[in-house]
Write a protein that holds these residues in place. Structure first.
Motif, PDB file in Angstrom:
ATOM      1  N   SER A   1      -2.846   3.399  -2.405  1.00 29.20           N
ATOM      2  CA  SER A   1      -4.243   3.488  -2.830  1.00 29.20           C
ATOM      3  C   SER A   1      -5.129   2.950  -1.712  1.00 29.20           C
ATOM      4  O   SER A   1      -4.663   2.243  -0.820  1.00 29.20           O
ATOM      5  N   VAL A   2      -6.404   3.301  -1.776  1.00 27.16           N
ATOM      6  CA  VAL A   2      -7.380   2.856  -0.782  1.00 27.16           C
ATOM      7  C   VAL A   2      -8.675   2.516  -1.505  1.00 27.16           C
ATOM      8  O   VAL A   2      -9.227   3.349  -2.222  1.00 27.16           O
ATOM      9  N   THR A   3      -9.155   1.295  -1.318  1.00 23.98           N
ATOM     10  CA  THR A   3     -10.397   0.861  -1.955  1.00 23.98           C
ATOM     11  C   THR A   3     -11.203   0.015  -0.976  1.00 23.98           C
ATOM     12  O   THR A   3     -10.632  -0.668  -0.118  1.00 23.98           O
ATOM     13  N   PRO A   4     -12.529   0.010  -1.085  1.00 22.56           N
ATOM     14  CA  PRO A   4     -13.334  -0.836  -0.193  1.00 22.56           C
ATOM     15  C   PRO A   4     -13.166  -2.299  -0.549  1.00 22.56           C
ATOM     16  O   PRO A   4     -12.982  -2.662  -1.715  1.00 22.56           O
ATOM     17  N   SER A   5     -13.229  -3.152   0.447  1.00 26.90           N
ATOM     18  CA  SER A   5     -13.108  -4.593   0.206  1.00 26.90           C
ATOM     19  C   SER A   5     -14.454  -5.150  -0.264  1.00 26.90           C
ATOM     20  O   SER A   5     -15.515  -4.634   0.082  1.00 26.90           O
ATOM     21  N   LYS A   6     -14.397  -6.225  -1.023  1.00 26.34           N
ATOM     22  CA  LYS A   6     -15.622  -6.874  -1.490  1.00 26.34           C
ATOM     23  C   LYS A   6     -16.316  -7.618  -0.357  1.00 26.34           C
ATOM     24  O   LYS A   6     -17.543  -7.696  -0.312  1.00 26.34           O
ATOM     25  N   GLU A   7     -15.509  -8.169   0.561  1.00 24.86           N
ATOM     26  CA  GLU A   7     -16.081  -8.955   1.649  1.00 24.86           C
ATOM     27  C   GLU A   7     -16.832  -8.085   2.660  1.00 24.86           C
ATOM     28  O   GLU A   7     -17.931  -8.430   3.086  1.00 24.86           O
ATOM     29  N   GLN A   8     -16.210  -6.989   3.054  1.00 21.43           N
ATOM     30  CA  GLN A   8     -16.774  -6.076   4.042  1.00 21.43           C
ATOM     31  C   GLN A   8     -16.534  -4.651   3.533  1.00 21.43           C
ATOM     32  O   GLN A   8     -15.461  -4.086   3.748  1.00 21.43           O
ATOM     33  N   PRO A   9     -17.497  -4.052   2.829  1.00 22.47           N
ATOM     34  CA  PRO A   9     -17.284  -2.742   2.206  1.00 22.47           C
ATOM     35  C   PRO A   9     -16.819  -1.641   3.155  1.00 22.47           C
ATOM     36  O   PRO A   9     -16.202  -0.670   2.719  1.00 22.47           O
ATOM     37  N   ASP A  10     -17.114  -1.793   4.459  1.00 24.68           N
ATOM     38  CA  ASP A  10     -16.662  -0.766   5.395  1.00 24.68           C
ATOM     39  C   ASP A  10     -15.205  -0.952   5.793  1.00 24.68           C
ATOM     40  O   ASP A  10     -14.632  -0.110   6.494  1.00 24.68           O
ATOM     41  N   VAL A  11     -14.586  -2.052   5.356  1.00 22.36           N
ATOM     42  CA  VAL A  11     -13.161  -2.270   5.581  1.00 22.36           C
ATOM     43  C   VAL A  11     -12.419  -1.791   4.341  1.00 22.36           C
ATOM     44  O   VAL A  11     -12.625  -2.314   3.243  1.00 22.36           O
ATOM     45  N   LEU A  12     -11.572  -0.784   4.509  1.00 21.84           N
ATOM     46  CA  LEU A  12     -10.849  -0.215   3.378  1.00 21.84           C
ATOM     47  C   LEU A  12      -9.510  -0.922   3.193  1.00 21.84           C
ATOM     48  O   LEU A  12      -8.707  -1.010   4.119  1.00 21.84           O
ATOM     49  N   LEU A  13      -9.280  -1.426   1.988  1.00 17.69           N
ATOM     50  CA  LEU A  13      -8.018  -2.074   1.676  1.00 17.69           C
ATOM     51  C   LEU A  13      -6.997  -1.021   1.263  1.00 17.69           C
ATOM     52  O   LEU A  13      -7.230  -0.250   0.330  1.00 17.69           O
ATOM     53  N   HIS A  14      -5.888  -1.005   1.960  1.00 23.43           N
ATOM     54  CA  HIS A  14      -4.806  -0.063   1.690  1.00 23.43           C
ATOM     55  C   HIS A  14      -3.680  -0.791   0.956  1.00 23.43           C
ATOM     56  O   HIS A  14      -3.218  -1.835   1.429  1.00 23.43           O
ATOM     57  N   ALA A  15      -3.272  -0.255  -0.161  1.00 26.27           N
ATOM     58  CA  ALA A  15      -2.081  -0.782  -0.824  1.00 26.27           C
ATOM     59  C   ALA A  15      -0.885  -0.081  -0.192  1.00 26.27           C
ATOM     60  O   ALA A  15      -0.636   1.102  -0.440  1.00 26.27           O
ATOM     61  N   PHE A  16      -0.168  -0.794   0.663  1.00 26.91           N
ATOM     62  CA  PHE A  16       1.008  -0.249   1.340  1.00 26.91           C
ATOM     63  C   PHE A  16       2.267  -0.656   0.584  1.00 26.91           C
ATOM     64  O   PHE A  16       2.369  -1.785   0.089  1.00 26.91           O
ATOM     65  N   SER A  17       3.226   0.236   0.521  1.00 24.71           N
ATOM     66  CA  SER A  17       4.546  -0.136  -0.001  1.00 24.71           C
ATOM     67  C   SER A  17       5.593   0.285   1.014  1.00 24.71           C
ATOM     68  O   SER A  17       5.394   1.222   1.786  1.00 24.71           O
ATOM     69  N   ILE A  18       6.698  -0.439   1.021  1.00 26.56           N
ATOM     70  CA  ILE A  18       7.760  -0.195   1.989  1.00 26.56           C
ATOM     71  C   ILE A  18       9.031   0.212   1.252  1.00 26.56           C
ATOM     72  O   ILE A  18       9.330  -0.310   0.172  1.00 26.56           O
ATOM     73  N   LYS A  19       9.758   1.143   1.821  1.00 26.05           N
ATOM     74  CA  LYS A  19      10.941   1.714   1.173  1.00 26.05           C
ATOM     75  C   LYS A  19      12.186   0.915   1.500  1.00 26.05           C
ATOM     76  O   LYS A  19      12.435   0.580   2.662  1.00 26.05           O
ATOM     77  N   ASP A  20      12.948   0.587   0.470  1.00 28.46           N
ATOM     78  CA  ASP A  20      14.237  -0.072   0.660  1.00 28.46           C
ATOM     79  C   ASP A  20      15.221   0.984   1.144  1.00 28.46           C
ATOM     80  O   ASP A  20      15.488   1.958   0.435  1.00 28.46           O
ATOM     81  N   PRO A  21      15.787   0.837   2.340  1.00 22.70           N
ATOM     82  CA  PRO A  21      16.675   1.875   2.886  1.00 22.70           C
ATOM     83  C   PRO A  21      17.951   2.079   2.071  1.00 22.70           C
ATOM     84  O   PRO A  21      18.569   3.140   2.155  1.00 22.70           O
ATOM     85  N   GLU A  22      18.327   1.096   1.268  1.00 24.89           N
ATOM     86  CA  GLU A  22      19.558   1.216   0.485  1.00 24.89           C
ATOM     87  C   GLU A  22      19.314   1.820  -0.889  1.00 24.89           C
ATOM     88  O   GLU A  22      20.060   2.698  -1.336  1.00 24.89           O
ATOM     89  N   THR A  23      18.254   1.371  -1.568  1.00 28.45           N
ATOM     90  CA  THR A  23      18.000   1.854  -2.929  1.00 28.45           C
ATOM     91  C   THR A  23      16.986   2.985  -2.978  1.00 28.45           C
ATOM     92  O   THR A  23      16.921   3.722  -3.972  1.00 28.45           O
TER      93      THR A  23
END
Length: 263
Positions: free
Chosen positions: A69-91
């Motif tokens: 997901s991508v949403t603007p930050s409250k502190e600096q609206p022009d900075v977009l907060l990205h929800a990153f997830s990382i893949k477990d190579p085994e599961t």
């Protein structure tokens, strides 16, 4: 930091691109803190890339990262907060890439530029790295010290960004050692109006140090004496001899100042 190889998949479209993500028919780059993917038919930014997966090296290991997901930050609206997830190579399962910050956000963003082997930030538009809001590189941008921007009166914010790294980590002498603890409250302020002191009348807080691009220019106390005492800090360099207050730090060229709880 992104390496030379990047494979990005979006909505069934597979792109093989090289760092900072080039191919004959597509270019992936970062502008400020936003991904930009340019193809012959479109120009896509971070919001358009939700669901995209890309391969990169994290801590020296090949990893697959997804933008959830991508949403603007409250502190600096022009900075977009990205929800990153990382893949477990085994599961094959995904989990948040970033730790929670003080507000409970597991988020981060890309930053255009790079860090050299001396720990200095380089404005390189052809390079980028990922940072989390829980870390110093992300916090300092959210606080307003974006190295790509100018201050209220045209100040170059790159040295402020570098100074902020040492500030957050309590890296007093710039050797890369952190002398702080997660969740520590610090009052950060400067002379250009980006951050203002909020504890000036609070007797529980006292002046800690003035900070520059290579660490503290002087210090009157340490943030956590059990991690580093003021006596031991004074042994680490002549700049820490004697006391330190706002005026002394200012005369020595400090860009950022801190007040911390008395301990």
């Amino acid at each position: 930091m992104a390496r030379l190889f990047l494979a990005l998949t979006l909505a069934g479209l597979a792109l093989i691109v090289g760092g900072p993500a080039r191919a004959a028919d597509a270019v992936l780059s970062v502008e400020g803190t936003t991904f930009v993917l340019v193809t012959p038919d479109a120009r896509l930014t971070s919001r358009d890339l939700v669901g995209a997966e890309f391969d990169m090296e994290i801590d020296g290991l090949p990893s697959t990262v997804r933008i959830d997901s991508v949403t603007p930050s409250k502190e600096q609206p022009d900075v977009l907060l990205h929800a990153f997830s990382i893949k477990d190579p085994e599961t094959g399962q995904y989990s948040p890439l970033c730790d929670s910050d003080a507000y409970g956000r597991e988020a981060g963003f890309p930053v255009a530029g790079a860090w050299d082997d001396k720990g200095q930030f380089v404005k390189n538009p052809k390079a980028w790295f990922l940072t989390c809001t829980s870390g110093s590189q992300g916090k300092c941008i959210l606080w307003g010290y974006n190295p790509w921007k100018e201050g209220p009166k045209g100040e170059d914010l790159l040295p402020y960004y570098e100074a902020c790294q040492h500030t957050v980590r309590a890296d007093y002498d710039g050797r890369g050692q952190a002398f702080t603890k997660n969740g520590t409250t610090i009052d950060v302020f400067d002379d250009i109006g980006i951050q203002r002191s909020e504890t000036g009348e609070d007797v529980k807080f006292a002046f800690e140090a003035g900070w520059g691009p290579t660490g503290a220019v002087c210090a009157d106390r340490t943030r956590w004496p059990d991690l580093l005492s003021l006596e031991d800090l004074r042994k680490r360099g002549s700049r820490f001899q004697g006391g330190c207050d706002l005026e002394r730090a200012r005369k020595r060229g400090a860009l950022i100042y801190t007040r911390v709880e008395k301990r």
